[in-house]
Design an enzyme around this catalytic site. Structure first.
Site, PDB file in Angstrom:
ATOM      1  N   GLN A 263       0.831  -1.204   0.000  1.00 54.79           N
ATOM      2  CA  GLN A 263       0.000   0.000   0.000  1.00 54.79           C
ATOM      3  C   GLN A 263       0.862   1.249   0.000  1.00 54.79           C
ATOM      4  O   GLN A 263       0.563   2.231  -0.675  1.00 54.79           O
ATOM      5  CB  GLN A 263      -0.920   0.002   1.221  1.00 54.79           C
ATOM      6  N   HIS A 266       2.081   2.955  -3.322  1.00 55.49           N
ATOM      7  CA  HIS A 266       1.175   3.678  -4.223  1.00 55.49           C
ATOM      8  C   HIS A 266       1.640   5.115  -4.430  1.00 55.49           C
ATOM      9  O   HIS A 266       1.576   5.652  -5.543  1.00 55.49           O
ATOM     10  CB  HIS A 266      -0.249   3.689  -3.658  1.00 55.49           C
ATOM     11  N   GLU A 330      -9.551   2.205   4.282  1.00 63.93           N
ATOM     12  CA  GLU A 330      -9.914   1.803   2.925  1.00 63.93           C
ATOM     13  C   GLU A 330      -9.760   0.277   2.781  1.00 63.93           C
ATOM     14  O   GLU A 330     -10.661  -0.406   2.315  1.00 63.93           O
ATOM     15  CB  GLU A 330      -9.009   2.516   1.923  1.00 63.93           C
ATOM     16  N   HIS A 331      -8.600  -0.236   3.166  1.00 64.11           N
ATOM     17  CA  HIS A 331      -8.335  -1.676   3.145  1.00 64.11           C
ATOM     18  C   HIS A 331      -8.050  -2.143   4.570  1.00 64.11           C
ATOM     19  O   HIS A 331      -7.264  -1.516   5.278  1.00 64.11           O
ATOM     20  CB  HIS A 331      -7.111  -2.008   2.288  1.00 64.11           C
ATOM     21  N   ASP A 364      -7.154  -5.928  -5.221  1.00 61.79           N
ATOM     22  CA  ASP A 364      -6.732  -4.906  -6.179  1.00 61.79           C
ATOM     23  C   ASP A 364      -6.862  -5.395  -7.615  1.00 61.79           C
ATOM     24  O   ASP A 364      -7.083  -4.586  -8.527  1.00 61.79           O
ATOM     25  CB  ASP A 364      -5.274  -4.508  -5.912  1.00 61.79           C
ATOM     26  N   HIS A 423     -52.179  19.006  -0.827  1.00 60.46           N
ATOM     27  CA  HIS A 423     -51.879  17.579  -0.800  1.00 60.46           C
ATOM     28  C   HIS A 423     -53.132  16.782  -0.400  1.00 60.46           C
ATOM     29  O   HIS A 423     -53.462  15.762  -1.014  1.00 60.46           O
ATOM     30  CB  HIS A 423     -50.757  17.274   0.213  1.00 60.46           C
TER      31      HIS A 423
END
Length: 433
Positions: A263, A266, A330-331, A364, A423
């Site tokens: 990770q 990245h 996220e992960h 991924d 209404h």
């Protein structure tokens, strides 16, 4: 430069330090919002000419054409290395299988005799897919965006990706686009690509919704066009990539080290965190990372991103799960002896990887789930990308005269309670006939 990951004892931290350990780095936008707004304005005013100018200014090249001919996509697919072709087909089969099972389905319910309510999911079209350029062709992102779009039934799937130094999109991206059913491809990147997809140009179609990751400029552009009623919707908020690993004393330190590094590689702003109840494991993971980084092809990026990495030692795995739910990664990788049971207690995460044999890399690329996920804590309220994101949820209802007679008084009472006379009368006038 020696890599020394800090090992922190959670028990010894006060409330302020604990809050800091679970905080993301603050965004320093600087003058980026103003610069992005200027780029968007140029594209809206000058269309294709602005895209050509901005590509020369920002990417340093001039593509031969803004739109890539479909024959070039087919040629790229035909020329693809056989091993890559097999990997694309293998991954796509699993991605399709999972997303077909996850696709929303229409429903029809008679909520009262003669009163029928329906939900339908018409596809969005056109949809805009953004695939970043950079140091590697992100063929997996093409699959993660285009496959669910095609399964949702989107008629026009538009992809934008920045040119490389040669003024062309990487052939691997073109091959993946052809393989996954993308209908049009444009050689343009950055905030200017987002602007073109949101507002349209002479050549680029205006898209209903924009999907895909990108750098801070792309993220800022997506946020700006999403806030404009004349712009386009976007898939989800986005920030730097991140992983959180929960591990016990039986976990393999090398497995954990690679998960954290996969990770961290990245980008310089990626985040990697390990929570463990075993001090010896924490120390060994830090040692293994220090051994692995110097030989990595992306060592320079790792040295930057690992400055924000940390290893936190907690009293027990229950505490680790609690902290993970607060952080909302996220992960989330669960490398514990009872990982399935631990997974049952997870509440906030983009995607969860259960057990020692499930690296995040599978998600991924080829497990079948989507790798477009909420980051920066947005996993508390947002989920992974799926077919439903490429559709609109639309409801229908039809009442017979008898159903209105039976159900109408309920509507009249509620309308009168709210003080909405028209209404009430829209129902009563019909009942009186």
């Amino acid at each position: 430069m020696t890599i020394e990951l800090p090992i922190i004892q959670w028990r010894g931290c006060d409330a302020t330090e604990r809050a800091r350990l679970l905080a993301r780095p603050a965004f320093d936008a600087g003058d980026r919002p103003t610069a992005v707004a200027s780029i968007i304005d140029r594209v809206r005013r000058n269309g294709d000419r602005a895209l050509a100018e901005l590509t020369r200014e920002l990417d340093g090249c001039s593509p031969a054409a803004l739109e890539v001919d479909l024959a070039e996509l087919d040629a790229a697919l035909e020329a693809t290395d056989p091993e890559l072709s097999r990997a694309l087909a293998d991954a796509a089969e699993r991605i399709r299988a999972f997303h077909v099972a996850d696709r929303p389905r229409a429903a029809r319910v008679e909520t009262a005799p003669g009163l029928v309510c329906e939900v339908r999911y018409p596809p969005l079209s056109p949809v805009g897919l953004y695939v970043p350029g950079g140091s590697a062709p992100l063929v997996s992102t093409v699959m993660m965006l285009a496959i669910p779009a095609a399964l949702a039934g989107c008629e026009e799937i538009v992809l934008a990706s920045p040119p490389g130094p040669d003024g062309r999109i990487a052939p691997e991206i073109l091959a993946a686009a052809a393989f996954c059913g993308v209908t049009r491809v444009f050689c343009v990147g950055g905030a200017q690509a987002v602007a073109a997809l949101a507002y349209g140009t002479e050549t680029v179609p205006r898209c209903t919704k924009i999907f895909g990751p990108g750098n801070a400029w792309v993220t800022e552009a997506k946020q700006q066009v999403a806030q404009d009623p004349a712009g386009a919707a976007i898939d989800m908020p986005a920030g730097p990539s991140e992983v959180l690993v929960i591990a016990d004393g039986d976990a393999d330190p090398e497995f954990i080290a690679w998960d954290l590094l996969s990770q961290a590689e990245h980008g310089p702003d990626s985040q990697s965190i390990l929570l463990t109840d075993n001090s010896a494991l924490a120390t060994r993971v830090a040692e293994v990372i220090a051994e692995l980084v110097p030989d990595s092809p992306r060592a320079d990026i790792l040295r930057q991103s690992l400055t924000a990495a940390r290893i936190i030692v907690v009293d027990d795995i229950d505490t680790a799960v609690d902290l993970s739910n607060r952080y909302a990664p996220e992960h989330l990788i669960l490398n514990t002896g009872d990982a399935p049971a631990v997974a049952d207690r997870v509440r906030n995460a983009g995607s969860v990887f259960i057990g020692p044999w499930t690296p995040e890399s599978l998600g991924d690329y080829c497990s079948g789930t989507n790798h477009v996920l909420p980051t920066y804590g947005w996993a508390r309220a947002h989920g992974a990308l799926g077919c439903g994101d490429f559709m609109r949820r639309m409801t229908f209802q039809q009442a017979s005269r008898e159903a209105l007679a039976a159900v109408g008084p309920c509507a009249e009472t509620l309308a009168e309670t709210e003080g909405l006379h028209a209404h009430c009368m829209a129902v009563r006038a019909r009942r009186n006939r």
